[in-house]
Design an enzyme around this catalytic site. Sequence first.
Site, short mmCIF file in Angstrom:
data_model
loop_
_atom_site.label_atom_id
_atom_site.label_comp_id
_atom_site.label_asym_id
_atom_site.label_seq_id
_atom_site.Cartn_x
_atom_site.Cartn_y
_atom_site.Cartn_z
CB VAL A 128 -30.59 0.47 10.96
CG1 VAL A 128 -31.50 0.16 12.13
CG2 VAL A 128 -31.39 0.80 9.70
N GLY A 129 -27.90 0.43 12.53
CA GLY A 129 -27.17 0.00 13.72
C GLY A 129 -26.43 1.15 14.41
CG ASN A 157 -19.35 0.01 -4.17
OD1 ASN A 157 -19.74 -0.83 -4.98
ND2 ASN A 157 -19.88 0.16 -2.97
CG HIS A 203 -23.64 -4.37 7.79
ND1 HIS A 203 -22.48 -3.68 7.48
CD2 HIS A 203 -24.56 -3.93 6.90
CE1 HIS A 203 -22.70 -2.88 6.45
NE2 HIS A 203 -23.97 -3.02 6.07
N GLY A 224 -28.02 -2.01 7.67
CA GLY A 224 -28.19 -0.88 6.77
C GLY A 224 -29.49 -1.09 6.02
CG ASN A 225 -32.04 -0.11 2.08
OD1 ASN A 225 -33.06 -0.28 2.77
ND2 ASN A 225 -32.09 0.11 0.78
N GLY A 226 -29.49 -3.05 3.32
CA GLY A 226 -29.26 -4.48 3.41
C GLY A 226 -28.81 -4.76 4.84
NE ARG A 277 -31.25 -7.80 -1.05
CZ ARG A 277 -30.12 -7.16 -0.72
NH1 ARG A 277 -29.69 -7.17 0.54
NH2 ARG A 277 -29.42 -6.54 -1.63
NE ARG A 318 -19.46 -3.99 -1.86
CZ ARG A 318 -20.78 -3.89 -1.93
NH1 ARG A 318 -21.33 -2.90 -2.59
NH2 ARG A 318 -21.55 -4.76 -1.33
CD GLU A 356 -19.33 -1.81 3.62
OE1 GLU A 356 -20.16 -0.91 3.81
OE2 GLU A 356 -19.60 -2.85 3.01
CG HIS A 374 -23.26 -6.59 4.32
ND1 HIS A 374 -24.49 -6.89 4.86
CD2 HIS A 374 -23.49 -5.63 3.40
CE1 HIS A 374 -25.42 -6.15 4.27
NE2 HIS A 374 -24.84 -5.38 3.38
CG ASN A 425 -27.19 6.87 12.41
OD1 ASN A 425 -26.50 7.71 12.95
ND2 ASN A 425 -26.91 6.36 11.23
P1 ADP Z 1 -26.74 0.76 2.64
O1 ADP Z 1 -25.25 0.99 2.61
O2 ADP Z 1 -27.14 -0.66 2.89
O3 ADP Z 1 -27.51 1.40 1.54
P2 ADP Z 1 -26.70 2.33 5.09
O4 ADP Z 1 -25.79 1.53 5.95
O5 ADP Z 1 -26.26 3.66 4.63
O6 ADP Z 1 -27.30 1.47 3.91
O7 ADP Z 1 -28.08 2.52 5.90
C1 ADP Z 1 -29.15 3.18 5.34
C2 ADP Z 1 -30.34 3.08 6.30
O8 ADP Z 1 -29.95 3.57 7.58
C3 ADP Z 1 -31.52 3.95 5.91
O9 ADP Z 1 -32.39 3.26 5.04
C4 ADP Z 1 -32.19 4.17 7.25
O10 ADP Z 1 -33.14 3.15 7.50
C5 ADP Z 1 -31.08 4.04 8.27
N1 ADP Z 1 -30.73 5.30 8.94
C6 ADP Z 1 -29.87 6.24 8.53
N2 ADP Z 1 -29.81 7.26 9.42
C7 ADP Z 1 -30.66 6.94 10.42
C8 ADP Z 1 -31.05 7.56 11.65
N3 ADP Z 1 -30.55 8.73 12.03
N4 ADP Z 1 -31.94 6.92 12.43
C9 ADP Z 1 -32.45 5.73 12.06
N5 ADP Z 1 -32.12 5.08 10.93
C10 ADP Z 1 -31.25 5.68 10.12
#
Ligand code: ADP
Length: 401
Positions: free
Chosen positions: A334-335, A10, A211, A213-215, A244, A94, A387, A183, A337
């Site tokens: 986020v989803g 990636n 999905h 995450g940060n995105g 964003r 990717r 992924e 994604h 955790n």
């Molecule tokens: P990306 O691949 O888009 O960079 P990820 O899918 O790894 O992102 O998600 C990162 C985000 O997940 C972090 O910015 C944070 O907000 C959230 N995150 C990670 N662990 C936890 C947790 N234990 N509880 C809540 N949010 C979490």
Amino acid sequence: MSPSRVLVLNSGSSSVKYQLLDMRDSSRLAAGLVERIGEETSRLRHTPLARGGETREWNAPVADHEAALKAVSQELAKDGLGLDSPELAAIGHRVVHGGQTFTEPTVVDEAVLAEIERLIPVAPLHNPANLTGIRTAQALRPDLPQVAVFDTAFHTTMPESAARYAIDVRTADEHRIRRYGFHGTSHAYVSRATAKLLGKAPEEVNVIVLHLGNGASASAVRGGKCVDTSMGLTPLEGLVMGTRSGDADPAVIFHLARVGKMSIDEIDTLLNKKSGLVGLCGDNDMREIRRRIDEGDARAQLAFDIYIHRLKKYIGAYCAVLGTVDAIAFTAGVGENAAPVREAAVAGLEILGLAVDGERNAVRSDEPRLISPEDARVKVAVVPTDEELEIATQTYALVGR
Ligand code: ADP
């Protein structure tokens, strides 16, 4: 024995993330990351997973992607897994933007490279780095198949009614303006894994994938095929994300330019990097936002509420798009955790058959699991995304013997 290893790359503009998998059992042999390529402070982190080895880390300037990939190969070689190994079957890359051309993973040749290059105007930040990654890997192992796996491919099944913006057709077509979605590798993997969790084939179920995450993006998947997704021409559209804005009246941009006297580049940076959760409350990490909410921080609470409001709107919209829904699946950082996000996103949606069981939602696990009550009409699931495994699987399916 035929080669069974796949290296997944990636490549970002200043980083390369990688995983080496053995496709006989989908096990992970090694994983790592080279960061800050081109700077004095480059860093490599490598974990030899196969031997349960310890993570090795070093800081030293890495000039470019070629140097980065050579460094990765040297680290892999220390564990007998070097890129020159005859066990390596292919390298899976990717690639963010495949436009309307690439609907499937594709073995790279000159024509494929030219097409990825032609798509740079619609993915100026990502496709150049992805191309560099492919070319560098080709130079290191010219004999090996390189496979491009596109973030947009899963969304190419969207009907025109979902993929087109309601803007002048000629102008849109001239500039290839349409909703591509991103994604896709994650949405594909998670929608299939959700069907499996329900004990059904992907063709038999309708799933909404969130999905986060940060995105962040949502998709509506009917019988294994994507019919709508929240990201559009670029990853800026849709949900509230870490940095964003997601959906906003396009006139915000005219207003900032005309009245705020901001340049197009400044507005681009504002909406992509300084908005979303970070713009609303100064933090984009959901853990930190929850901690601040627990301390009674009103800005963090408002940011959370705006994030959830948008998420609910997409859940409702995709229930309407699909007609019947078998499951909604939460995935990514986020989803997977943040139980409070899952609880709040579904709260009050009983009219759609949706509910979350508090005890089930509180369980922490790396396994796909249901968090809806036993008798729920629509299942709510947490399904960890993978992924890299998906890219490796798709790559190996094309080249493995
Ligand atoms: P990306 O691949 O888009 O960079 P990820 O899918 O790894 O992102 O998600 C990162 C985000 O997940 C972090 O910015 C944070 O907000 C959230 N995150 C990670 N662990 C936890 C947790 N234990 N509880 C809540 N949010 C979490």
